[in-house]
Write an enzyme that holds these catalytic residues in place. Structure first.
Site, PDB file in Angstrom:
ATOM      1  CB  CYS A 125      -3.351   8.800  -1.627  1.00  0.00           C
ATOM      2  SG  CYS A 125      -3.053   8.088   0.006  1.00  0.00           S
ATOM      3  CG  HIS A 267       0.153  10.781  -2.826  1.00  0.00           C
ATOM      4  ND1 HIS A 267      -0.163  11.449  -1.663  1.00  0.00           N
ATOM      5  CD2 HIS A 267       0.144   9.460  -2.520  1.00  0.00           C
ATOM      6  CE1 HIS A 267      -0.364  10.560  -0.695  1.00  0.00           C
ATOM      7  NE2 HIS A 267      -0.181   9.355  -1.187  1.00  0.00           N
ATOM      8  CG  ASN A 297       1.012   8.955   2.373  1.00  0.00           C
ATOM      9  OD1 ASN A 297       0.111   9.786   2.228  1.00  0.00           O
ATOM     10  ND2 ASN A 297       1.039   7.811   1.709  1.00  0.00           N
TER      11      ASN A 297
END
Lengths: 377, 87
Positions: A125, A267, A297
Protein backbone atom coordinates in the site's frame (compact mmCIF):
# COMPACT_ATOMS: atom_id res chain seq x y z
CA UNK A 1 21.35 7.09 7.29
CA UNK A 2 17.90 6.75 5.81
CA UNK A 3 16.26 7.97 2.62
CA UNK A 4 15.02 11.04 4.45
CA UNK A 5 18.58 12.16 5.21
CA UNK A 6 19.69 11.71 1.63
CA UNK A 7 16.95 13.85 0.12
CA UNK A 8 18.26 17.10 -1.32
CA UNK A 9 15.66 19.85 -1.23
CA UNK A 10 17.50 23.14 -1.62
CA UNK A 11 15.28 25.88 -3.01
CA UNK A 12 17.27 26.11 -6.24
CA UNK A 13 17.33 22.34 -6.82
CA UNK A 14 15.55 21.00 -9.81
CA UNK A 15 12.88 18.48 -9.01
CA UNK A 16 10.19 16.35 -10.60
CA UNK A 17 6.78 17.87 -11.29
CA UNK A 18 3.48 16.07 -11.72
CA UNK A 19 2.16 17.18 -15.10
CA UNK A 20 -0.61 14.63 -15.70
CA UNK A 21 -3.03 12.68 -13.50
CA UNK A 22 -5.16 9.72 -14.56
CA UNK A 23 -7.44 7.09 -13.09
CA UNK A 24 -9.19 3.89 -14.11
CA UNK A 25 -11.95 2.30 -12.06
CA UNK A 26 -13.88 -0.86 -12.85
CA UNK A 27 -17.53 0.10 -13.38
CA UNK A 28 -18.96 -2.55 -11.00
CA UNK A 29 -19.99 -0.84 -7.71
CA UNK A 30 -20.41 -3.21 -4.76
CA UNK A 31 -22.17 -2.05 -1.59
CA UNK A 32 -21.64 -3.37 1.93
CA UNK A 33 -24.77 -5.53 1.93
CA UNK A 34 -23.53 -7.31 -1.19
CA UNK A 35 -20.08 -7.97 0.32
CA UNK A 36 -21.72 -9.35 3.47
CA UNK A 37 -24.07 -11.60 1.51
CA UNK A 38 -21.38 -12.86 -0.85
CA UNK A 39 -19.07 -13.97 1.95
CA UNK A 40 -21.79 -14.93 4.46
CA UNK A 41 -19.96 -12.53 6.78
CA UNK A 42 -21.05 -12.12 10.39
CA UNK A 43 -21.31 -8.35 10.14
CA UNK A 44 -23.50 -5.68 8.57
CA UNK A 45 -23.44 -2.37 6.76
CA UNK A 46 -23.44 -0.29 9.96
CA UNK A 47 -20.50 -2.23 11.46
CA UNK A 48 -18.43 -1.88 8.29
CA UNK A 49 -19.09 1.84 8.02
CA UNK A 50 -18.34 2.42 11.71
CA UNK A 51 -15.08 0.42 11.69
CA UNK A 52 -13.74 1.46 8.29
CA UNK A 53 -15.66 4.42 6.87
CA UNK A 54 -16.36 2.37 3.73
CA UNK A 55 -19.81 2.40 2.11
CA UNK A 56 -19.02 0.89 -1.30
CA UNK A 57 -16.09 -0.11 -3.49
CA UNK A 58 -15.39 -1.17 -7.07
CA UNK A 59 -14.77 -4.80 -8.05
CA UNK A 60 -13.03 -5.73 -11.27
CA UNK A 61 -15.08 -8.02 -13.48
CA UNK A 62 -13.76 -11.56 -14.03
CA UNK A 63 -11.15 -11.30 -16.72
CA UNK A 64 -10.08 -7.75 -15.86
CA UNK A 65 -6.51 -7.72 -14.55
CA UNK A 66 -4.29 -5.24 -12.75
CA UNK A 67 -2.54 -4.63 -16.08
CA UNK A 68 -5.85 -3.76 -17.72
CA UNK A 69 -6.60 -1.12 -15.07
CA UNK A 70 -3.01 0.14 -15.29
CA UNK A 71 -3.36 0.65 -19.04
CA UNK A 72 -6.52 2.70 -18.49
CA UNK A 73 -4.93 4.87 -15.79
CA UNK A 74 -1.73 5.32 -17.78
CA UNK A 75 -3.68 6.33 -20.88
CA UNK A 76 -5.69 8.82 -18.82
CA UNK A 77 -2.56 10.37 -17.24
CA UNK A 78 -0.98 10.79 -20.67
CA UNK A 79 -4.15 12.48 -21.94
CA UNK A 80 -4.14 14.74 -18.89
CA UNK A 81 -0.51 15.73 -19.52
CA UNK A 82 -0.96 16.54 -23.19
CA UNK A 83 2.12 16.51 -25.38
CA UNK A 84 4.53 14.36 -23.39
CA UNK A 85 6.01 10.96 -24.17
CA UNK A 86 7.36 8.99 -21.19
CA UNK A 87 10.89 7.63 -21.27
CA UNK A 88 10.26 5.17 -18.45
CA UNK A 89 7.31 3.40 -16.78
CA UNK A 90 7.05 2.31 -13.14
CA UNK A 91 4.13 0.20 -11.99
CA UNK A 92 3.48 -0.06 -8.26
CA UNK A 93 1.49 -3.20 -7.53
CA UNK A 94 1.30 -6.20 -5.23
CA UNK A 95 -1.24 -7.98 -7.46
CA UNK A 96 0.68 -8.35 -10.75
CA UNK A 97 -0.92 -10.10 -13.72
CA UNK A 98 1.58 -12.98 -13.34
CA UNK A 99 4.17 -14.04 -10.73
CA UNK A 100 6.68 -13.65 -13.58
CA UNK A 101 7.39 -11.47 -15.53
CA UNK A 102 6.62 -7.98 -14.22
CA UNK A 103 3.40 -6.40 -15.48
CA UNK A 104 4.95 -3.02 -16.39
CA UNK A 105 6.54 -4.07 -19.71
CA UNK A 106 3.21 -5.40 -20.99
CA UNK A 107 1.49 -2.18 -19.88
CA UNK A 108 4.10 -0.09 -21.71
CA UNK A 109 3.64 -2.25 -24.79
CA UNK A 110 -0.14 -1.89 -24.69
CA UNK A 111 0.20 1.89 -24.28
CA UNK A 112 2.29 1.99 -27.44
CA UNK A 113 5.38 3.28 -25.65
CA UNK A 114 7.83 1.13 -27.58
CA UNK A 115 10.81 -0.30 -25.76
CA UNK A 116 11.14 2.17 -22.88
CA UNK A 117 12.42 0.71 -19.59
CA UNK A 118 9.51 -0.56 -17.49
CA UNK A 119 9.46 -2.37 -14.18
CA UNK A 120 7.20 -3.23 -11.24
CA UNK A 121 7.78 -1.90 -7.76
CA UNK A 122 6.36 -3.88 -4.83
CA UNK A 123 5.78 -1.92 -1.63
CA UNK A 124 2.13 -2.96 -1.14
CA UNK A 125 0.00 0.00 0.00
CA UNK A 126 3.04 2.32 0.14
CA UNK A 127 3.80 1.42 -3.47
CA UNK A 128 2.67 4.62 -5.16
CA UNK A 129 4.73 6.86 -2.89
CA UNK A 130 7.75 4.54 -3.17
CA UNK A 131 7.40 4.72 -6.96
CA UNK A 132 6.87 8.49 -6.90
CA UNK A 133 10.02 8.93 -4.79
CA UNK A 134 12.01 6.59 -7.07
CA UNK A 135 10.78 8.24 -10.25
CA UNK A 136 11.45 11.72 -8.84
CA UNK A 137 15.05 10.73 -8.12
CA UNK A 138 15.44 9.41 -11.68
CA UNK A 139 14.06 12.67 -13.09
CA UNK A 140 16.27 14.82 -10.83
CA UNK A 141 19.35 12.81 -11.80
CA UNK A 142 18.60 13.17 -15.49
CA UNK A 143 18.34 9.39 -15.96
CA UNK A 144 14.87 9.81 -17.48
CA UNK A 145 13.27 13.15 -18.19
CA UNK A 146 9.66 11.97 -18.26
CA UNK A 147 8.41 9.03 -16.18
CA UNK A 148 4.94 7.51 -16.08
CA UNK A 149 4.16 6.25 -12.56
CA UNK A 150 1.16 3.94 -12.35
CA UNK A 151 -0.25 2.33 -9.20
CA UNK A 152 -2.74 -0.46 -9.82
CA UNK A 153 -4.16 -3.29 -7.76
CA UNK A 154 -6.94 -5.84 -7.96
CA UNK A 155 -7.16 -7.09 -4.38
CA UNK A 156 -10.34 -8.97 -5.19
CA UNK A 157 -8.01 -11.44 -6.90
CA UNK A 158 -6.28 -12.31 -3.59
CA UNK A 159 -8.84 -11.52 -0.84
CA UNK A 160 -10.96 -14.31 0.62
CA UNK A 161 -14.62 -13.23 0.21
CA UNK A 162 -15.41 -15.09 3.46
CA UNK A 163 -12.81 -13.18 5.54
CA UNK A 164 -14.58 -10.48 7.55
CA UNK A 165 -11.27 -8.77 8.31
CA UNK A 166 -10.40 -8.05 4.68
CA UNK A 167 -13.31 -8.67 2.29
CA UNK A 168 -15.23 -5.46 3.19
CA UNK A 169 -12.11 -3.30 3.05
CA UNK A 170 -10.56 -3.76 -0.36
CA UNK A 171 -11.59 -2.50 -3.78
CA UNK A 172 -9.93 -2.49 -7.20
CA UNK A 173 -8.58 0.46 -9.18
CA UNK A 174 -5.62 2.26 -10.71
CA UNK A 175 -4.19 5.76 -10.65
CA UNK A 176 -1.26 7.30 -12.47
CA UNK A 177 0.83 10.46 -12.71
CA UNK A 178 3.28 11.68 -15.32
CA UNK A 179 6.46 13.34 -14.04
CA UNK A 180 8.64 15.83 -15.91
CA UNK A 181 11.61 17.96 -14.82
CA UNK A 182 10.74 21.29 -13.23
CA UNK A 183 11.39 23.58 -10.29
CA UNK A 184 10.29 23.59 -6.69
CA UNK A 185 8.07 26.65 -7.04
CA UNK A 186 5.75 25.01 -9.60
CA UNK A 187 2.41 23.35 -8.90
CA UNK A 188 2.95 19.59 -8.85
CA UNK A 189 6.57 19.84 -7.65
CA UNK A 190 7.85 17.06 -5.40
CA UNK A 191 9.45 18.92 -2.47
CA UNK A 192 10.63 16.18 -0.09
CA UNK A 193 10.30 12.44 0.50
CA UNK A 194 10.62 10.07 3.45
CA UNK A 195 10.73 6.29 3.07
CA UNK A 196 11.08 3.47 5.58
CA UNK A 197 10.61 -0.27 6.09
CA UNK A 198 10.61 -2.81 8.91
CA UNK A 199 10.69 -6.45 7.86
CA UNK A 200 10.22 -7.65 11.44
CA UNK A 201 6.50 -7.12 10.77
CA UNK A 202 6.41 -8.93 7.43
CA UNK A 203 3.88 -11.46 8.74
CA UNK A 204 1.24 -8.83 9.53
CA UNK A 205 0.19 -8.26 5.90
CA UNK A 206 0.86 -11.23 3.63
CA UNK A 207 -0.16 -13.83 1.09
CA UNK A 208 1.67 -16.81 2.68
CA UNK A 209 1.45 -19.26 -0.22
CA UNK A 210 2.68 -19.25 -3.79
CA UNK A 211 6.13 -17.67 -3.48
CA UNK A 212 9.48 -19.39 -3.18
CA UNK A 213 8.97 -19.90 0.60
CA UNK A 214 5.85 -22.00 0.03
CA UNK A 215 5.85 -22.87 -3.68
CA UNK A 216 2.69 -23.93 -5.51
CA UNK A 217 4.00 -27.45 -6.13
CA UNK A 218 3.99 -28.12 -2.36
CA UNK A 219 0.86 -28.28 -0.16
CA UNK A 220 -0.14 -24.93 1.38
CA UNK A 221 0.84 -24.46 5.05
CA UNK A 222 -2.83 -23.74 5.86
CA UNK A 223 -5.92 -24.25 3.70
CA UNK A 224 -6.50 -20.52 3.19
CA UNK A 225 -2.82 -19.60 2.80
CA UNK A 226 -3.32 -18.72 -0.86
CA UNK A 227 -5.40 -15.71 0.24
CA UNK A 228 -4.33 -12.29 1.50
CA UNK A 229 -4.10 -12.05 5.30
CA UNK A 230 -3.95 -8.96 7.50
CA UNK A 231 -3.75 -8.66 11.30
CA UNK A 232 -5.95 -5.61 11.45
CA UNK A 233 -5.60 -4.43 15.05
CA UNK A 234 -1.82 -4.71 15.10
CA UNK A 235 -1.59 -3.07 11.68
CA UNK A 236 -3.72 -0.18 12.98
CA UNK A 237 -1.18 0.57 15.72
CA UNK A 238 1.82 0.36 13.38
CA UNK A 239 0.08 2.43 10.70
CA UNK A 240 -0.81 5.25 13.10
CA UNK A 241 2.71 5.40 14.55
CA UNK A 242 4.63 5.09 11.28
CA UNK A 243 2.48 7.43 9.18
CA UNK A 244 2.61 10.05 11.92
CA UNK A 245 6.40 9.78 12.27
CA UNK A 246 7.03 9.69 8.52
CA UNK A 247 4.69 12.60 7.78
CA UNK A 248 6.36 14.61 10.55
CA UNK A 249 9.79 13.84 9.07
CA UNK A 250 8.86 14.92 5.57
CA UNK A 251 7.27 18.14 6.83
CA UNK A 252 10.47 18.99 8.71
CA UNK A 253 12.47 18.19 5.58
CA UNK A 254 10.24 20.53 3.54
CA UNK A 255 10.35 23.10 6.36
CA UNK A 256 6.56 23.22 6.40
CA UNK A 257 4.65 23.67 9.66
CA UNK A 258 1.74 21.19 9.91
CA UNK A 259 -0.79 24.02 10.13
CA UNK A 260 0.36 25.32 6.73
CA UNK A 261 -0.59 22.06 4.99
CA UNK A 262 -3.66 22.67 2.83
CA UNK A 263 -4.20 19.08 1.66
CA UNK A 264 -3.41 15.90 3.61
CA UNK A 265 -3.99 12.74 1.58
CA UNK A 266 -3.29 9.56 3.52
CA UNK A 267 -3.42 6.04 2.15
CA UNK A 268 -7.11 5.16 2.18
CA UNK A 269 -6.75 2.17 4.50
CA UNK A 270 -9.33 2.92 7.13
CA UNK A 271 -11.06 6.18 8.07
CA UNK A 272 -10.23 5.63 11.73
CA UNK A 273 -6.49 5.43 10.92
CA UNK A 274 -6.74 8.57 8.76
CA UNK A 275 -8.54 10.46 11.55
CA UNK A 276 -5.99 9.32 14.12
CA UNK A 277 -3.00 10.36 12.00
CA UNK A 278 -4.59 13.69 10.99
CA UNK A 279 -5.30 14.50 14.65
CA UNK A 280 -1.75 13.63 15.70
CA UNK A 281 -0.25 15.77 12.96
CA UNK A 282 -2.44 18.73 13.88
CA UNK A 283 -4.00 19.05 10.42
CA UNK A 284 -7.55 20.39 10.56
CA UNK A 285 -10.29 18.12 9.19
CA UNK A 286 -11.10 20.72 6.50
CA UNK A 287 -7.67 20.07 4.99
CA UNK A 288 -7.93 16.27 4.91
CA UNK A 289 -9.02 14.71 1.61
CA UNK A 290 -10.04 11.19 0.70
CA UNK A 291 -12.62 8.96 -0.94
CA UNK A 292 -12.49 5.79 1.13
CA UNK A 293 -16.26 5.83 1.56
CA UNK A 294 -16.77 5.41 -2.18
CA UNK A 295 -13.75 3.31 -3.21
CA UNK A 296 -12.58 1.44 -0.09
CA UNK A 297 -8.91 0.55 0.18
CA UNK A 298 -7.47 0.20 -3.33
CA UNK A 299 -3.96 -0.60 -2.00
CA UNK A 300 -1.20 1.09 -4.03
CA UNK A 301 -3.79 2.96 -6.12
CA UNK A 302 -5.50 4.75 -3.25
CA UNK A 303 -3.45 7.98 -3.09
CA UNK A 304 -3.38 8.68 -6.85
CA UNK A 305 -7.11 7.90 -6.94
CA UNK A 306 -7.61 10.72 -4.42
CA UNK A 307 -5.39 13.04 -6.48
CA UNK A 308 -7.50 12.14 -9.53
CA UNK A 309 -10.85 12.55 -7.78
CA UNK A 310 -12.65 15.48 -9.47
CA UNK A 311 -14.22 16.63 -6.19
CA UNK A 312 -10.84 16.70 -4.46
CA UNK A 313 -9.18 18.38 -7.44
CA UNK A 314 -11.71 21.22 -7.27
CA UNK A 315 -11.24 21.51 -3.51
CA UNK A 316 -7.50 22.29 -3.49
CA UNK A 317 -5.75 25.20 -5.20
CA UNK A 318 -2.85 24.42 -7.56
CA UNK A 319 0.44 24.89 -5.72
CA UNK A 320 -1.10 24.40 -2.25
CA UNK A 321 1.13 22.63 0.26
CA UNK A 322 0.17 18.97 0.20
CA UNK A 323 1.20 16.03 2.33
CA UNK A 324 0.89 12.44 1.10
CA UNK A 325 1.50 9.58 3.53
CA UNK A 326 1.11 5.81 3.29
CA UNK A 327 1.69 2.61 5.22
CA UNK A 328 1.58 -0.94 3.94
CA UNK A 329 2.79 -4.50 3.99
CA UNK A 330 6.47 -5.15 4.35
CA UNK A 331 6.12 -3.30 6.60
CA UNK A 332 6.67 -0.17 4.52
CA UNK A 333 5.81 3.48 4.93
CA UNK A 334 6.36 6.62 2.88
CA UNK A 335 5.52 10.31 2.84
CA UNK A 336 5.88 12.97 0.17
CA UNK A 337 5.61 16.76 0.46
CA UNK A 338 4.13 18.05 -2.79
CA UNK A 339 2.80 21.26 -4.29
CA UNK A 340 -0.76 20.42 -5.34
CA UNK A 341 -0.69 19.76 -9.11
CA UNK A 342 -2.33 22.06 -11.67
CA UNK A 343 -2.93 19.14 -14.06
CA UNK A 344 -6.61 18.41 -14.67
CA UNK A 345 -7.26 14.73 -13.89
CA UNK A 346 -8.63 12.45 -16.60
CA UNK A 347 -10.27 9.06 -16.23
CA UNK A 348 -10.59 6.09 -18.54
CA UNK A 349 -12.74 2.98 -18.38
CA UNK A 350 -10.86 -0.32 -18.28
CA UNK A 351 -9.71 -1.04 -21.84
CA UNK A 352 -11.91 -3.37 -23.81
CA UNK A 353 -9.37 -3.93 -26.55
CA UNK A 354 -7.79 -7.36 -26.48
CA UNK A 355 -4.58 -7.73 -24.49
CA UNK A 356 -2.38 -9.15 -27.23
CA UNK A 357 0.74 -9.63 -25.12
CA UNK A 358 1.79 -13.27 -25.56
CA UNK A 359 1.08 -14.37 -21.98
CA UNK A 360 -2.60 -13.63 -22.44
CA UNK A 361 -3.21 -15.85 -25.43
CA UNK A 362 -3.07 -19.33 -23.84
CA UNK A 363 -6.07 -18.64 -21.59
CA UNK A 364 -8.40 -16.33 -23.49
CA UNK A 365 -11.44 -17.94 -21.91
CA UNK A 366 -10.42 -16.57 -18.52
CA UNK A 367 -8.75 -13.34 -19.52
CA UNK A 368 -11.34 -12.07 -21.96
CA UNK A 369 -14.54 -14.12 -21.77
CA UNK A 370 -16.40 -11.81 -24.17
CA UNK A 371 -13.78 -12.39 -26.85
CA UNK A 372 -13.78 -16.13 -26.24
CA UNK A 373 -17.55 -16.35 -26.57
CA UNK A 374 -17.39 -14.41 -29.81
CA UNK A 375 -14.79 -16.70 -31.30
CA UNK A 376 -16.63 -19.88 -30.33
CA UNK A 377 -20.09 -18.78 -31.46
CA UNK B 1 -0.83 3.65 40.33
CA UNK B 2 -3.25 6.40 41.38
CA UNK B 3 -1.76 9.03 39.10
CA UNK B 4 -1.86 6.56 36.21
CA UNK B 5 -5.46 5.60 36.98
CA UNK B 6 -6.52 9.23 37.28
CA UNK B 7 -4.80 10.06 34.01
CA UNK B 8 -6.50 7.11 32.32
CA UNK B 9 -9.93 8.26 33.52
CA UNK B 10 -9.24 11.74 32.11
CA UNK B 11 -8.07 10.26 28.82
CA UNK B 12 -11.14 8.03 28.50
CA UNK B 13 -13.45 10.95 29.24
CA UNK B 14 -11.72 13.54 27.06
CA UNK B 15 -10.48 11.65 24.00
CA UNK B 16 -12.89 8.71 23.92
CA UNK B 17 -15.90 10.70 25.15
CA UNK B 18 -16.82 8.20 27.85
CA UNK B 19 -19.16 9.55 30.52
CA UNK B 20 -16.86 9.92 33.55
CA UNK B 21 -19.55 8.58 35.88
CA UNK B 22 -19.45 5.23 34.08
CA UNK B 23 -15.70 4.83 34.56
CA UNK B 24 -14.60 2.68 37.49
CA UNK B 25 -11.68 0.35 38.14
CA UNK B 26 -13.74 -2.76 37.42
CA UNK B 27 -15.41 -1.47 34.24
CA UNK B 28 -14.11 -3.21 31.15
CA UNK B 29 -13.24 -1.23 28.05
CA UNK B 30 -16.09 -3.06 26.35
CA UNK B 31 -18.45 -1.84 29.11
CA UNK B 32 -17.33 1.68 28.19
CA UNK B 33 -18.23 1.05 24.51
CA UNK B 34 -14.67 1.04 23.22
CA UNK B 35 -14.54 -1.26 20.19
CA UNK B 36 -11.42 -3.21 19.19
CA UNK B 37 -9.89 -0.34 17.19
CA UNK B 38 -10.64 2.17 19.95
CA UNK B 39 -8.80 -0.09 22.42
CA UNK B 40 -5.76 -0.12 20.12
CA UNK B 41 -6.03 3.66 19.78
CA UNK B 42 -6.07 3.89 23.59
CA UNK B 43 -2.90 1.78 23.80
CA UNK B 44 -1.10 3.82 21.12
CA UNK B 45 -2.07 7.00 22.99
CA UNK B 46 -0.82 5.62 26.32
CA UNK B 47 2.47 4.59 24.68
CA UNK B 48 2.92 8.12 23.39
CA UNK B 49 1.86 9.91 26.55
CA UNK B 50 3.92 7.82 28.98
CA UNK B 51 6.74 6.96 26.54
CA UNK B 52 6.46 3.26 27.38
CA UNK B 53 6.52 0.08 25.22
CA UNK B 54 2.99 -1.16 25.92
CA UNK B 55 2.31 -4.39 24.02
CA UNK B 56 -0.19 -3.73 21.18
CA UNK B 57 -1.16 -7.38 21.08
CA UNK B 58 -2.44 -7.16 24.68
CA UNK B 59 -4.94 -4.45 23.75
CA UNK B 60 -8.30 -6.22 24.11
CA UNK B 61 -11.70 -4.91 25.12
CA UNK B 62 -12.24 -7.25 28.09
CA UNK B 63 -9.47 -5.54 30.06
CA UNK B 64 -10.70 -3.47 32.99
CA UNK B 65 -9.64 0.11 33.55
CA UNK B 66 -7.61 -1.12 36.55
CA UNK B 67 -5.92 -3.77 34.33
CA UNK B 68 -4.79 -1.09 31.88
CA UNK B 69 -3.58 1.20 34.66
CA UNK B 70 -1.60 -1.71 36.17
CA UNK B 71 0.05 -2.46 32.79
CA UNK B 72 1.17 1.16 32.48
CA UNK B 73 2.33 1.33 36.10
CA UNK B 74 4.35 -1.88 35.75
CA UNK B 75 6.32 -0.37 32.87
CA UNK B 76 6.75 2.93 34.71
CA UNK B 77 8.16 1.07 37.71
CA UNK B 78 10.97 -0.30 35.55
CA UNK B 79 14.42 1.41 35.69
CA UNK B 80 13.58 4.44 33.48
CA UNK B 81 10.65 5.41 35.70
CA UNK B 82 9.51 8.56 37.46
CA UNK B 83 8.00 9.88 34.25
CA UNK B 84 4.98 12.06 33.94
CA UNK B 85 2.55 11.74 31.06
CA UNK B 86 3.37 13.87 28.04
CA UNK B 87 0.29 15.88 27.19
Amino acid sequence: MNAHDRTVTHAASPTAVITGIGSCLPPHVVDNDTVVARGALHTDDAWIRDRTGITRRRHADPGTSTGDLAVGAGRAALASAGDHRPEMLLLATSTPDHPCPATAPAVAHRLGLGTIPAFDLAAVCSGFLYALATASALVRSGTSSTVLVIAADTYTSIVNPADRETAPIFGDGAGAVLLRPGTRDEPGAVIAVDLGADGSGSDLITVPYGGSRHPHHLPPPEPDARYFHMQGRTVYAHAVRRMTQSAGSVLRRADWAPETVRAFVGHQANQRILDSVGDRLGIAPAHRFGNIGELGNTAAASIPLVLADPAVHHGVAPGARSLLSAFGGGLTWASVALNWPAAVPRSEAPPTDLDTTPLCTPDLSRSHPWTASTTTS
Amino acid sequence: MDRVYDHLVTLLADKFEVDAERIGPDATLDDLDLDSLAVVELYVTLQEEWQIPLDDSAAVADLTVADVARSVSALLDEPASGREAVQ
